[in-house]
Design a protein around this motif. Structure first.
Motif, PDB file in Angstrom:
ATOM      1  N   ALA A  18       0.982  -1.231  -0.083  1.00 31.34           N
ATOM      2  CA  ALA A  18       0.037   0.123  -0.136  1.00 31.34           C
ATOM      3  C   ALA A  18       0.834   1.266   0.184  1.00 31.34           C
ATOM      4  CB  ALA A  18      -0.807   0.006   1.150  1.00 31.34           C
ATOM      5  N   LEU A  19       0.515   2.113  -0.767  1.00 32.97           N
ATOM      6  CA  LEU A  19       1.358   3.496  -0.690  1.00 32.97           C
ATOM      7  C   LEU A  19       0.952   4.138   0.753  1.00 32.97           C
ATOM      8  CD1 LEU A  19       0.580   5.240  -4.170  1.00 32.97           C
ATOM      9  CD2 LEU A  19       2.622   4.471  -3.479  1.00 32.97           C
ATOM     10  N   GLY A  20      -0.062   4.216   1.207  1.00 30.34           N
ATOM     11  CA  GLY A  20      -0.536   5.022   2.462  1.00 30.34           C
ATOM     12  C   GLY A  20      -0.246   6.769   2.305  1.00 30.34           C
ATOM     13  N   ARG A  21      -0.637   7.162   3.280  1.00 30.91           N
ATOM     14  CA  ARG A  21      -0.410   8.649   3.387  1.00 30.91           C
ATOM     15  C   ARG A  21       0.190   9.163   4.607  1.00 30.91           C
ATOM     16  NH1 ARG A  21      -6.066  11.219   0.953  1.00 30.91           N
ATOM     17  NH2 ARG A  21      -5.952   9.977  -1.446  1.00 30.91           N
ATOM     18  N   GLY A  22       0.193   8.087   5.580  1.00 31.26           N
ATOM     19  CA  GLY A  22       0.877   8.545   6.772  1.00 31.26           C
ATOM     20  C   GLY A  22       2.387   8.520   6.755  1.00 31.26           C
ATOM     21  N   PRO A  23       3.259   8.758   7.844  1.00 34.84           N
ATOM     22  CA  PRO A  23       4.488   9.139   7.733  1.00 34.84           C
ATOM     23  C   PRO A  23       5.357   7.693   7.962  1.00 34.84           C
ATOM     24  CG  PRO A  23       3.877   9.412   9.996  1.00 34.84           C
ATOM     25  CD  PRO A  23       2.559   9.342   9.278  1.00 34.84           C
ATOM     26  N   TRP A  24       4.398   6.728   8.056  1.00 36.64           N
ATOM     27  CA  TRP A  24       5.321   5.182   8.465  1.00 36.64           C
ATOM     28  C   TRP A  24       5.070   4.497   7.392  1.00 36.64           C
ATOM     29  CZ3 TRP A  24       7.838   6.278  12.558  1.00 36.64           C
ATOM     30  CH2 TRP A  24       7.246   6.938  13.546  1.00 36.64           C
ATOM     31  N   PHE A  25       6.151   3.665   7.029  1.00 34.90           N
ATOM     32  CA  PHE A  25       6.363   2.886   5.927  1.00 34.90           C
ATOM     33  C   PHE A  25       6.993   1.494   6.278  1.00 34.90           C
ATOM     34  CE2 PHE A  25       5.913   2.446   1.174  1.00 34.90           C
ATOM     35  CZ  PHE A  25       6.006   1.250   0.801  1.00 34.90           C
ATOM     36  N   VAL A  26       6.188   0.492   6.598  1.00 35.31           N
ATOM     37  CA  VAL A  26       6.529  -0.897   6.818  1.00 35.31           C
ATOM     38  C   VAL A  26       7.096  -1.760   5.876  1.00 35.31           C
ATOM     39  CG1 VAL A  26       5.826  -2.910   7.900  1.00 35.31           C
ATOM     40  CG2 VAL A  26       4.686  -0.815   8.580  1.00 35.31           C
ATOM     41  N   VAL A  27       8.274  -2.147   6.275  1.00 38.72           N
ATOM     42  CA  VAL A  27       9.167  -3.002   5.038  1.00 38.72           C
ATOM     43  C   VAL A  27       9.631  -4.149   5.793  1.00 38.72           C
ATOM     44  CG1 VAL A  27      10.773  -3.112   3.232  1.00 38.72           C
ATOM     45  CG2 VAL A  27       9.905  -0.699   4.209  1.00 38.72           C
ATOM     46  N   GLU A  28       9.010  -5.320   4.826  1.00 39.49           N
ATOM     47  CA  GLU A  28       9.585  -6.525   5.371  1.00 39.49           C
ATOM     48  C   GLU A  28      11.248  -6.567   4.988  1.00 39.49           C
ATOM     49  OE1 GLU A  28       9.465 -11.368   4.328  1.00 39.49           O
ATOM     50  OE2 GLU A  28       7.893 -10.168   4.539  1.00 39.49           O
ATOM     51  N   GLY A  29      12.252  -6.645   5.901  1.00 36.40           N
ATOM     52  CA  GLY A  29      13.664  -6.307   5.442  1.00 36.40           C
ATOM     53  C   GLY A  29      14.358  -7.988   5.130  1.00 36.40           C
ATOM     54  N   ASP A  30      14.716  -8.173   3.981  1.00 36.35           N
ATOM     55  CA  ASP A  30      15.113  -9.739   3.689  1.00 36.35           C
ATOM     56  C   ASP A  30      16.611  -9.519   3.654  1.00 36.35           C
ATOM     57  OD1 ASP A  30      15.458 -12.078   2.537  1.00 36.35           O
ATOM     58  OD2 ASP A  30      14.263 -11.741   0.644  1.00 36.35           O
ATOM     59  N   GLU A  31      17.206 -10.569   4.229  1.00 36.96           N
ATOM     60  CA  GLU A  31      18.678 -10.652   4.043  1.00 36.96           C
ATOM     61  C   GLU A  31      19.465 -11.130   2.751  1.00 36.96           C
ATOM     62  OE1 GLU A  31      17.527 -14.234   6.691  1.00 36.96           O
ATOM     63  OE2 GLU A  31      16.768 -12.429   6.084  1.00 36.96           O
ATOM     64  N   TYR A  32      18.280 -11.655   1.799  1.00 36.99           N
ATOM     65  CA  TYR A  32      18.833 -12.363   0.446  1.00 36.99           C
ATOM     66  C   TYR A  32      19.635 -11.026  -0.169  1.00 36.99           C
ATOM     67  CZ  TYR A  32      19.004 -16.190  -2.389  1.00 36.99           C
ATOM     68  OH  TYR A  32      19.235 -17.411  -3.119  1.00 36.99           O
ATOM     69  N   ASP A  33      20.369 -11.500  -1.172  1.00 40.06           N
ATOM     70  CA  ASP A  33      20.935 -10.470  -1.941  1.00 40.06           C
ATOM     71  C   ASP A  33      19.900  -9.528  -3.036  1.00 40.06           C
ATOM     72  OD1 ASP A  33      20.812 -12.521  -3.760  1.00 40.06           O
ATOM     73  OD2 ASP A  33      22.859 -12.827  -4.075  1.00 40.06           O
ATOM     74  N   SER A  34      20.444  -8.610  -3.494  1.00 38.86           N
ATOM     75  CA  SER A  34      19.311  -7.583  -4.202  1.00 38.86           C
ATOM     76  C   SER A  34      19.393  -7.999  -5.735  1.00 38.86           C
ATOM     77  CB  SER A  34      19.844  -6.390  -4.045  1.00 38.86           C
ATOM     78  OG  SER A  34      19.740  -5.997  -2.598  1.00 38.86           O
ATOM     79  N   ALA A  35      20.380  -8.224  -6.365  1.00 41.58           N
ATOM     80  CA  ALA A  35      20.586  -8.375  -7.607  1.00 41.58           C
ATOM     81  C   ALA A  35      21.796  -8.956  -8.229  1.00 41.58           C
ATOM     82  CB  ALA A  35      19.970  -6.992  -8.570  1.00 41.58           C
ATOM     83  N   TYR A  36      21.928  -9.305  -9.453  1.00 42.62           N
ATOM     84  CA  TYR A  36      23.372 -10.009  -9.740  1.00 42.62           C
ATOM     85  C   TYR A  36      24.408  -8.783  -9.678  1.00 42.62           C
ATOM     86  CZ  TYR A  36      22.691  -7.906 -14.458  1.00 42.62           C
ATOM     87  OH  TYR A  36      22.292  -7.109 -15.708  1.00 42.62           O
ATOM     88  N   PHE A  37      24.012  -7.503  -9.823  1.00 44.40           N
ATOM     89  CA  PHE A  37      24.866  -6.306  -9.912  1.00 44.40           C
ATOM     90  C   PHE A  37      24.667  -5.722  -8.405  1.00 44.40           C
ATOM     91  CE2 PHE A  37      20.833  -5.405 -11.766  1.00 44.40           C
ATOM     92  CZ  PHE A  37      20.354  -4.318 -11.076  1.00 44.40           C
ATOM     93  N   ASP A  38      23.952  -6.172  -7.563  1.00 45.77           N
ATOM     94  CA  ASP A  38      23.765  -5.433  -6.194  1.00 45.77           C
ATOM     95  C   ASP A  38      23.708  -6.891  -5.079  1.00 45.77           C
ATOM     96  OD1 ASP A  38      23.426  -4.111  -4.058  1.00 45.77           O
ATOM     97  OD2 ASP A  38      21.342  -3.338  -4.905  1.00 45.77           O
ATOM     98  N   LYS A  39      24.972  -7.116  -4.902  1.00 46.54           N
ATOM     99  CA  LYS A  39      25.143  -8.509  -3.883  1.00 46.54           C
ATOM    100  C   LYS A  39      24.947  -8.050  -2.566  1.00 46.54           C
ATOM    101  CE  LYS A  39      25.346 -11.726  -5.684  1.00 46.54           C
ATOM    102  NZ  LYS A  39      24.266 -12.364  -6.557  1.00 46.54           N
ATOM    103  N   GLU A  40      24.760  -6.912  -1.968  1.00 46.74           N
ATOM    104  CA  GLU A  40      24.357  -6.552  -0.597  1.00 46.74           C
ATOM    105  C   GLU A  40      22.855  -7.023  -0.370  1.00 46.74           C
ATOM    106  OE1 GLU A  40      26.391  -5.704   1.551  1.00 46.74           O
ATOM    107  OE2 GLU A  40      28.026  -4.766   0.650  1.00 46.74           O
ATOM    108  N   PRO A  41      22.510  -7.429   0.878  1.00 44.72           N
ATOM    109  CA  PRO A  41      21.464  -7.809   1.439  1.00 44.72           C
ATOM    110  C   PRO A  41      20.317  -6.734   1.136  1.00 44.72           C
ATOM    111  CG  PRO A  41      22.934  -8.338   3.157  1.00 44.72           C
ATOM    112  CD  PRO A  41      23.648  -7.475   2.103  1.00 44.72           C
ATOM    113  N   LYS A  42      19.141  -6.892   0.679  1.00 45.59           N
ATOM    114  CA  LYS A  42      18.287  -6.142   0.416  1.00 45.59           C
ATOM    115  C   LYS A  42      17.810  -5.125   1.556  1.00 45.59           C
ATOM    116  CE  LYS A  42      15.423  -9.545  -2.496  1.00 45.59           C
ATOM    117  NZ  LYS A  42      14.086 -10.299  -2.465  1.00 45.59           N
ATOM    118  N   PHE A  43      17.839  -5.741   2.684  1.00 53.26           N
ATOM    119  CA  PHE A  43      17.540  -4.777   3.815  1.00 53.26           C
ATOM    120  C   PHE A  43      18.277  -3.570   4.004  1.00 53.26           C
ATOM    121  CE2 PHE A  43      19.043  -8.105   6.863  1.00 53.26           C
ATOM    122  CZ  PHE A  43      20.338  -7.889   6.858  1.00 53.26           C
ATOM    123  N   LEU A  44      19.646  -3.513   3.536  1.00 52.77           N
ATOM    124  CA  LEU A  44      20.539  -2.400   3.718  1.00 52.77           C
ATOM    125  C   LEU A  44      19.932  -1.219   2.990  1.00 52.77           C
ATOM    126  CD1 LEU A  44      23.853  -3.876   3.628  1.00 52.77           C
ATOM    127  CD2 LEU A  44      22.568  -3.346   5.348  1.00 52.77           C
TER     128      LEU A  44
END
Length: 464
Positions: free
Chosen positions: A147-173
């Motif tokens: 959901a986009l939401g209009r409030g200040p908070w944005f809830v994100v599930e932070g995954d430790e898996y890597d981001s892409a073949y060109f971005d090997k750091e964990p997603k949550f970073l």
């Protein structure tokens, strides 16, 4: 602005596609196979996603978002690079296009993060805070995983898996947490992490970007959580079921709903009632309540909202009941999660025969890393059925490293737990239906679709 998603049917990528569409972007996508539930969602949103890879789909595209399943040799990825198109990973796109100007509330964990993130989004939405969110599962009651939401908070599930073949750091970073809920740190993702220390190093990087003095709600039941948290500059609150935690789940009972008391030390803070079963969900709920209070909610207000939370699809989800048999679909694929699910169901359905079906499908469970641990976890069932190890043509595992379900069956037999291996969804369905007894509870655990087995079992029971 036109955005094209390569591998659009992933859980996170399809949710990002929904956010992009809601924000007014023109969105298209491709995937090797276009499959539900993501394909159904994208069709409902009016987002065209076509099977296979075709560089012609990049015509007129301004930005390419690349899923982490995409390889460097992908035809669309190669064409995007050759054309000089800007290409980013899914978490980088989320950071740039949706987290700027918001306050990210990040939920990170080896397991429990989807349910906890869904609980947090639910509480904030239910109390009128209108949060944005992106979750790796569909919360029942919210209807969608984003959901986009209009409030200040944005809830994100932070995954430790890597981001892409060109971005090997964990997603949550990429998620720049203003507040962090950390549930569990254990070894997982054996395809990208060498060992437990490698996993812990990823979580330490996440803690390093948390602002000094920021709220860090950490589950002290897991020793490796305490290890990675040590020395952080955040304001830490430890929670859990263990007596060593400052904030605890106490007096837990299940009478068809989970009931417990939150205590700070010996002081009773509030009473919580949940639809979702077991200590695992009570612990998730306590972490969420602590973070919700940090956003300004009162304990009773947040707890009242949680009482209406109906869970997440494929997390201890009751698919149906037929002939007195209850069939449950669950995502558990790590020994700790398997054990937690079985303990929760044992408490929710006392006195009933608990039959566990497990498909080794994740990149870790397909390997022998947890061979003995799965014996210990599945021993909590009254019967265990192990499916064949899921095979991937693009990720073969040498036989010496591959999980051996027959060895798990032998280990369970030595503990007095009836167990067997059965290959194929039709054969498993027929066995479960043919041997069913009234009051059975069948839990089917896999991190994949498993051929729709839970629904097939319910249907077959209903017509048998």
């Amino acid at each position: 602005m036109k955005v094209h998603l390569i591998a659009a049917c992933g859980v996170g990528m399809s949710a990002l596609a929904g956010l992009l569409k809601a924000a007014g972007y023109v969105v298209t996508g491709s995937d090797e196979q276009v499959y539900p539930p993501a394909s159904t969602l994208l069709e409902e949103l009016g987002i065209p996603v076509l099977p296979g890879w075709d560089p012609a789909r990049l015509d007129g595209v301004d930005l390419v978002v690349c899923g982490n399943a995409v390889r460097r040799t992908n035809a669309e990825a190669e064409a995007a690079a050759a054309r000089g198109l800007r290409m980013v990973s899914m978490p980088a796109a989320l950071e740039e296009m949706f987290l700027a100007g918001r306050s990210p509330l990040v939920v990170a964990s080896t397991h429990g993060k989807t349910t906890s993130a869904a609980m947090l989004a639910w509480v904030l939405a239910r109390t009128g805070r209108d949060p944005g969110f992106l979750i790796g599962g569909v919360p029942r009651g919210l209807g969608r995983s984003f959901a986009l939401g209009r409030g200040p908070w944005f809830v994100v599930e932070g995954d430790e898996y890597d981001s892409a073949y060109f971005d090997k750091e964990p997603k949550f970073l990429h998620y720049r947490p203003d507040m962090l809920l950390l549930n569990a740190v254990e070894f997982d993702h054996a395809d990208i992490y060498r060992d437990l220390e490698h996993v812990k190093s990823a979580f330490r990087k996440l803690l390093a970007i948390l602002p000094a003095g920021a709220p860090l709600v950490a589950c002290g039941d897991f020793p490796h959580v305490r290890d990675v948290v040590a020395g952080t500059g955040a304001r830490v609150r430890y929670f859990g079921v263990g007596a060593e935690n400052a904030w605890r789940v106490t007096d837990l009972v299940d009478d068809g709903r989970t009931r417990f008391t939150v205590r700070e030390g010996t002081r009773a803070v509030c009473t919580v009632v949940l639809e979702t079963p077991g200590p695992i969900n009570a612990r998730n709920a306590l972490g969420v309540l602590l973070l919700a209070v940090e956003t300004g909610l009162g304990w009773d207000e947040a707890a009242a909202a949680l009482a209406d939370f109906r869970g997440v699809r494929r997390r201890q989800e009751v698919v149906g009941t037929a002939r007195g048999v209850t069939v449950i679909d669950d995502f558990a694929h790590h020994p700790t999660a398997v054990a937690g699910t079985l303990a929760a169901l044992r408490l929710r359905y006392p006195g009933r025969r608990l039959r566990a079906v497990f498909e080794p499908r994740s990149n870790t469970s397909r390997r022998r890393v947890f061979q003995e641990d799965f014996v210990g976890a599945l021993a909590a069932a009254d019967e265990a059925i192990l499916a064949a190890v899921f095979t991937k043509a693009n990720d073969p595992i040498p036989p010496a490293e591959r999980l051996a379900p027959e060895t798990i069956v032998e280990g369970l037999g030595a503990r007095g737990v009836p167990a067997r291996t059965i290959d194929g969804v039709p054969a498993i369905r027929d066995y479960l239906v043919g041997t069913a007894r009234p009051d059975d509870v069948i839990v089917i655990m896999s991190n994949g679709a498993f051929g729709g087995l839970p629904a097939l079992v319910v249907d077959a029971l209903g017509t048998a």
